[in-house]
Motif scaffolding. Structure first.
Motif, PDB file in Angstrom:
ATOM      1  N   GLU A 188       0.810  -1.210   0.000  1.00 19.44           N
ATOM      2  CA  GLU A 188       0.000   0.000   0.000  1.00 19.44           C
ATOM      3  C   GLU A 188       0.844   1.261   0.000  1.00 19.44           C
ATOM      4  O   GLU A 188       0.460   2.257  -0.583  1.00 19.44           O
ATOM      5  N   SER A 189       1.972   1.220   0.699  1.00 20.55           N
ATOM      6  CA  SER A 189       2.697   2.471   0.878  1.00 20.55           C
ATOM      7  C   SER A 189       4.072   2.464   0.229  1.00 20.55           C
ATOM      8  O   SER A 189       4.652   3.511   0.004  1.00 20.55           O
ATOM      9  N   ARG A 221      -5.909   0.133   8.589  1.00 23.47           N
ATOM     10  CA  ARG A 221      -5.978   1.413   7.889  1.00 23.47           C
ATOM     11  C   ARG A 221      -4.998   2.414   8.507  1.00 23.47           C
ATOM     12  O   ARG A 221      -4.227   3.072   7.809  1.00 23.47           O
ATOM     13  N   LEU A 222      -5.016   2.493   9.856  1.00 23.95           N
ATOM     14  CA  LEU A 222      -4.106   3.447  10.494  1.00 23.95           C
ATOM     15  C   LEU A 222      -2.650   3.056  10.265  1.00 23.95           C
ATOM     16  O   LEU A 222      -1.794   3.919  10.094  1.00 23.95           O
ATOM     17  N   TYR A 225      -1.759   4.376   7.071  1.00 23.66           N
ATOM     18  CA  TYR A 225      -1.515   5.830   7.187  1.00 23.66           C
ATOM     19  C   TYR A 225      -0.096   6.090   7.669  1.00 23.66           C
ATOM     20  O   TYR A 225       0.629   6.906   7.109  1.00 23.66           O
ATOM     21  N   ALA A 226       0.255   5.413   8.749  1.00 27.72           N
ATOM     22  CA  ALA A 226       1.585   5.642   9.322  1.00 27.72           C
ATOM     23  C   ALA A 226       2.660   5.328   8.293  1.00 27.72           C
ATOM     24  O   ALA A 226       3.608   6.099   8.106  1.00 27.72           O
ATOM     25  N   THR A 228       2.412   5.397   5.128  1.00 24.26           N
ATOM     26  CA  THR A 228       2.408   6.404   4.074  1.00 24.26           C
ATOM     27  C   THR A 228       3.157   7.663   4.530  1.00 24.26           C
ATOM     28  O   THR A 228       3.930   8.252   3.767  1.00 24.26           O
ATOM     29  N   LEU A 229       2.917   8.056   5.755  1.00 26.32           N
ATOM     30  CA  LEU A 229       3.617   9.234   6.274  1.00 26.32           C
ATOM     31  C   LEU A 229       5.124   9.001   6.290  1.00 26.32           C
ATOM     32  O   LEU A 229       5.910   9.872   5.921  1.00 26.32           O
ATOM     33  N   ALA A 239       5.383   9.818  12.890  1.00 30.11           N
ATOM     34  CA  ALA A 239       4.296   9.254  12.097  1.00 30.11           C
ATOM     35  C   ALA A 239       3.442   8.330  12.960  1.00 30.11           C
ATOM     36  O   ALA A 239       2.214   8.354  12.894  1.00 30.11           O
ATOM     37  N   ALA A 243      -0.371   8.951  13.597  1.00 26.91           N
ATOM     38  CA  ALA A 243      -1.334   8.107  12.886  1.00 26.91           C
ATOM     39  C   ALA A 243      -1.844   6.955  13.734  1.00 26.91           C
ATOM     40  O   ALA A 243      -2.931   6.449  13.493  1.00 26.91           O
TER      41      ALA A 243
END
Ligand SMILES: Nc1ncnc2c1ncn2[C@@H]1O[C@H](COP(=O)(O)OP(=O)(O)OP(=O)(O)O)[C@@H](O)[C@H]1O
Ligand SMILES: [Mg+2]
Lengths: 267, 767
Positions: A188-189, A221-222, A225-226, A228-229, A239, A243
């Motif tokens: 994903e990231s 999901r979180l 997010y982390a 991705t950051l 991050a 997140a």
């Protein structure tokens, strides 16, 4: 008609199967059985449905349900126009007409009277009456209804009635096991596998606190997010705090514990 | 000053003159006089020496024997060195006052510990406070008859003086004051217990002592540390404090052969020091965490070895190597802990130990342990470096094992052995690793005693989940002495067991009519907080006024406003509620309802369900908890519904499983509940207490005690801006309930009407 096209999932979404859910879903779809996906927030329910729609090559119409939603938000309503009024199909009606998979996300959030409108669509009748318009729609053969709900948020007001529940086959999801979850983060990231594994282990620390001050652990999901950051250049520690920890708790002891886990994980 | 006075020709003469000034004939004085005087001359001014001898003369002539004067002559010079000789007048005044009171016997203990006290209170202002405290203690514990003459000496004063240095070792002067004050208030009239208190022999004297200590108290960190252990290590062992005389990481023990007690664990839990200061830049909490990490590592990765096969030195080496193995594994998971370990791990100086005269094994092992933790250790010793490499090799394979690492340790001992390792004179400097445990778990013995059998249990990777968390401690109000008993009550909290949610649904079915009526009432409560939001392009309803206006605009050729809908928003009532249920034995009583009978318990279940359902409709955050108690050591607090849980099957299931038993220690439960309610962000906080009897417990005879304590708890809640309200099912509640809750209570004497009264009361309260 270009409508079905408009709702097609064109690019393959990344979905990491946890078990044999893909095959099972295909079987349910083959029989056009309504499907319910259960599981904690952010564990991949929506992603799974999106993926299945793509795989089956069917249009997908997603409706995020909320407490202000009424039956007409699903079915349709009259709009005011120059020469009077015009009927506009709601998303459920559209799906039934064009043969889409209609995904009612967090259906418990909607009011009970709203959920009743799906009943005739979910049994052998496969019909949808548009009372206001005086029309009875016979669902397109490709149409399928999918609902999601998170058992952690039940209430007497919002819980699904037995008569609703018993119209669905169900998939129960949970957060993927560690190795899978790390794979998901990487895909994903684009972060590297080591950091992904570290994030997953932080997720695990929080999930162990479920019931000890946390209602739910940190969702996939979180974690995405982390990741991705971090990929975007934010330091891992910042991050994670931002997140993973701050969103889920106001409890100081828990926050400190998770912050410590983060500091301990990233040297 | 005249430090060489002793070599002076005129010295014997001067000595005699000083002796004459002292004017005191006890023969024992002769033995110490010269040495003390020399000491005094080295620190005091001539005037100071004069004052010294004057005070000595006063003490000698006071009729209390030789002890006071001896103590003074010997102690004063060292005291003056710390405080300055200007401190003498104040001390003299104190001595005079003690002497004039019936407490003359306390003068010697006072003087004997004064130097030690001065070391802890090196500022004259602090010393002044100590002297004042002393006098206050004396005044308030010397008893008088008919208020005229102080006839009886203070029982506790001499004990207090004897303890003072110990107390000040851990307490600041303010803390000492509070500790003394507690003792006076509670034991002024019990000479025996007063003495025991001041000797630190009573449980509460130790408890108050703990409370006043500086540093991070384990008791205050129970929850964060439980969470830490659970979250990072998946371990739920009990944490048990042990009393520390010396902080293991305080600077002194590193150089002192008096080894501090180390953490350890056994079958009953993990033992940690009761208090830890910040040290070496690491906070007290992180020091606890370091210990827990180390211990959790052992619990996960260590397996016991047979002790009989090894010499004491071999065992020491094995323990050290095993500790390093465990920490290597810990750091693989949590590399961020290295900073903490490094800060806490001593850094022995290479070459500091002299093998000619000292046993250096401890020193060598600690250096090695440092090197295994600290890549920048900088040590040159060849065998140390070799074993650092061999250790790395062993660990490179994976996790290794206690056995494997023991083999390496034995090789190390063999390689580095020295004759002097046997010496009794052990080099201790920089060898105490205070956050590590004492490794008692690592050994088993062929001859099994009962104790050690515990370690026979499979090692700890599969520690049984202890579902009972360690207790929280709460004070209890003792109205007799008008003071709190600190940490008096232990509250254990847990999630209430679950039963059949359907049971509750069945109970609720009976009340459909009632529910309908309640719903109307609820709707009345709600409108004020449903706010219409107009001018919405998307909304739940058509806003007719606007729509018509738009239509007209449109028909007349103007651009119509598309925002013709309206929607609603609920304006939160900004109220959080906690419902606290008394689950004591009396709940099992039966009452007649209609034609039949029901238990109070069932009625409560119905009532609570209806209430919870009602509150859910209003959207106010609600938590439900129950409690009962079986002495102050065991107050149980059950979570039935958490704030973030919705009213649904899990909650109903717990309500369905409710049971009656034990007693009602209400104050403690309220304090614990307040802890949760206070954390709610809502503006208004309401605690509803549903009970069917007076506060009581089996270990309390005095009927008033727990009533008064509950009343005190209500006061505490008020201060936290928590509004408490009691719903009592006890028909005789009027006798006491208003004492506790003032006017904020309702007695429901027709218990069968509880299911409707409870929600109604709530609505009335929050209208
Ligand atoms: N099995 C999976 N394969 C790929 N991505 C996943 C998977 N599980 C979770 N994710 C990631 O987690 C994110 C959240 O998943 P998703 O939105 O499907 O959650 P959800 O279960 O629908 O949550 P909610 O109940 O809050 O709607 C996705 O965007 C995706 O990045
Ligand atoms: Mg979703």
């Amino acid at each position: 008609m270009s409508k079905p096209e408009q709702f097609k999932v064109h690019d393959e979404p990344f979905y990491q199967p946890q078990r044999n859910e893909v095959a099972l879903y295909e079987a349910a779809y083959a029989a056009r059985l309504p499907v319910m996906v259960k599981g904690p927030t952010g564990c991949g329910k929506s992603r799974f449905i999106e993926y299945m729609a793509w795989k089956l090559g069917k249009p997908l119409i997603t409706v995020a349900c909320n407490e202000d939603m009424t039956a007409s938000d699903l079915v349709g309503r009259y709009l005011l126009e120059a020469n009077g009024t015009r009927w506009l199909d709601g998303p459920l009606t559209t799906a039934a007409r064009i043969g889409a998979i209609c995904y009612l996300d967090e259906v418990v959030e909607a009011r009970q009277d709203t959920t009743v409108v799906i009943h005739p669509l979910t049994d052998h009748r496969r019909t949808l009456p548009l009372d206001k318009k005086g029309e009875l729609i016979h669902a397109h053969p490709d149409f399928q209804l999918v609902i999601s709900y998170n058992p952690g948020y039940q209430s007497l007001m919002k819980d699904l009635k037995q008569s609703t529940k018993q119209r669905f086959t169900a998939f129960e999801f949970d957060y993927p096991e560690a190795a899978l979850e790390a794979t998901i983060l990487v895909s994903e990231s684009g972060i590297d596998a080591t950091i992904a594994a570290q994030l997953v282990s932080i997720g695990a620390t929080a999930r162990r606190l479920k019931g000890h001050g946390l209602d739910e652990g940190i969702s996939t999901r979180l974690l995405v997010y982390a990741a991705t950051l971090i990929k975007g250049g934010v330091s891992a520690v910042d991050a994670c705090r931002m997140a993973l920890v701050r969103p889920i708790t106001d409890d100081r002891d828990i926050r400190d514990t998770l912050d410590h886990a983060i500091d301990a994980t990233f040297a | 000053m005249t430090t060489l006075a002793g070599n002076d020709d005129a010295w014997p003469e001067r000595l005699a003159a000083y002796r004459a000034q002292l004017d005191c004939r006890f023969p024992q004085i002769g033995e110490v006089f010269e040495a003390s005087l020399l000491d005094a001359l080295s620190v005091l001014s001539p005037a100071g020496v004069g004052a010294y001898l004057d005070t000595g003369r006063f003490l000698g002539g006071m009729g209390r024997g030789v002890e006071p004067v001896l103590a003074f002559l010997q102690e004063w010079p060292s005291i003056a060195r710390i405080l300055g000789e200007e401190a003498l007048p104040a001390i003299n005044d104190t001595l005079q006052l003690i002497w004039k009171s019936p407490n003359g016997k306390a003068i010697s203990p006072f003087l004997q510990t004064l130097a030690a006290v001065a070391r802890r209170l090196p500022e004259r202002a602090q010393m002044q406070r100590y002297l004042e405290l002393t006098l206050e203690l004396m005044e308030r514990t010397s008893s008088s008859i008919h208020g005229i003459h102080k006839t009886f000496a203070s029982p506790g004063l001499p004990d207090f003086f004897a303890q003072a240095p110990t107390l000040l070792g851990s307490l600041a002067i303010g803390g000492l004051r509070n500790w003394v004050d507690y003792g006076i208030r509670n034991y002024a009239n019990h000479p025996e217990r007063q003495r025991a208190y001041f000797r630190l022999q009573l449980a509460d004297s130790r408890a108050v002592f703990q409370r006043e200590r500086q540093g991070t108290l384990l008791v205050d960190q129970q929850r964060p540390l439980d969470l830490y252990l659970r979250a990072l290590w998946g371990d739920s062992a009990q944490l048990v404090p042990y009393a520390t005389a010396v902080d293991p990481a305080a600077d002194s023990p590193r150089t002192s052969p008096a080894l501090p007690a180390l953490p350890y664990y056994d079958a009953t839990g993990i033992r940690l020091p009761d208090v830890l200061d910040d040290a070496h830049g690491i906070s007290g909490v992180d020091r606890y965490r370091a210990s827990l990490a180390h211990i959790a590592g052992h619990r996960r990765w260590s397996t016991p070895l047979f002790a009989d096969n090894f010499s004491p030195m071999q065992r020491m080496a094995i323990e050290s190597f095993e500790d390093s193995r465990i920490e290597t594994l810990i750091l693989r998971r949590y590399p961020g802990l290295r900073r903490i370990f490094l800060a806490l791990h001593p850094r022995p100086v290479e070459g500091a130990c002299r093998p000619a005269t000292e046993s250096c094994l401890r020193h060598r092992l600690t250096m090695l342990s440092r090197a295994l933790l600290d890549p920048e250790h900088g040590y040159q010793d060849a065998s140390l470096r070799e074993f650092v490499a061999r250790f790395a090799q062993t660990m490179a394979q994976g996790e290794a094992s206690s056995e494997e690492i023991a083999t390496l340790a034995l090789a190390y001992v063999a390689r580095t052995r020295r004759q002097s390792d046997q010496l009794a004179n052990v080099h201790f400097t920089d060898t105490v690793i205070g956050y590590r445990d004492d490794n008692r778990h690592l050994w088993r013995f062929h001859e099994l005693s009962d104790d050690e059998e515990m370690f026979e249990q499979p090692p700890t990777t599969a520690t049984p989940e202890v579902d009972r968390l360690p207790p929280r401690h709460y004070p209890e109000w003792d109205y007799q002495s008008q003071s709190y008993r600190p940490d008096w009550v232990s509250v254990y909290e847990s999630l209430h067991p679950s039963g059949e949610a359907a049971t509750i649904d069945r109970l609720l079915e009976k009340h459909t009519a009632l529910a309908r009526r309640l719903k109307r009432l609820l709707d009345l409560l709600r409108p004020q907080d449903r706010v219409r939001i107009r001018y919405q392009e998307d909304g739940s309803e058509l806003d007719l006024d606007i729509a018509i206006r738009s239509l007209i605009d449109f028909k007349s050729g103007a651009t119509p406003d598309p925002r013709i809908n309206l929607s609603h928003r609920t304006n939160g009532r900004n109220l959080a509620v906690l419902l606290l249920l008394d689950l004591s034995e009396s709940l099992a009583d039966k009452v007649s309802v209609g034609d039949g009978e029901q238990t109070v318990l069932e009625l409560s279940q119905e009532a609570v369900s209806l209430l919870a359902w009602s509150i859910e409709q209003l959207g106010d955050p609600l938590a439900i908890a129950g409690f009962h108690s079986d002495t102050r050591h065991d107050v149980r607090y059950f979570h039935l519904k958490g704030y973030s849980e919705r009213w649904g099957d899990p909650v109903k299931g717990r309500l369905a499983a409710m049971q009656a038993g034990y007693s009602t220690r209400m104050g403690a439960a309220m304090r614990h509940a307040a802890h949760y309610l206070a954390a709610q962000p809502a503006e208004k906080k309401l605690m509803l207490i549903l009970t069917d009897g007076r506060p009581s417990d089996v270990d309390v005879q005095d009927e008033r005690l727990l009533i008064e304590d509950a009343r005190k708890a209500v006061g505490e809640l008020d201060q936290q801006r928590i509004f408490s309200y009691c719903i009592s099912l006890d028909r005789r509640a009027d006798e006491y309930v208003s004492d506790i809750f003032g006017g904020r209570y309702a007695v429901i004497d027709r218990v069968d009407r509880l299911p409707e009264r409870l929600p109604e009361l709530f609505m009335a309260l929050t209208r």
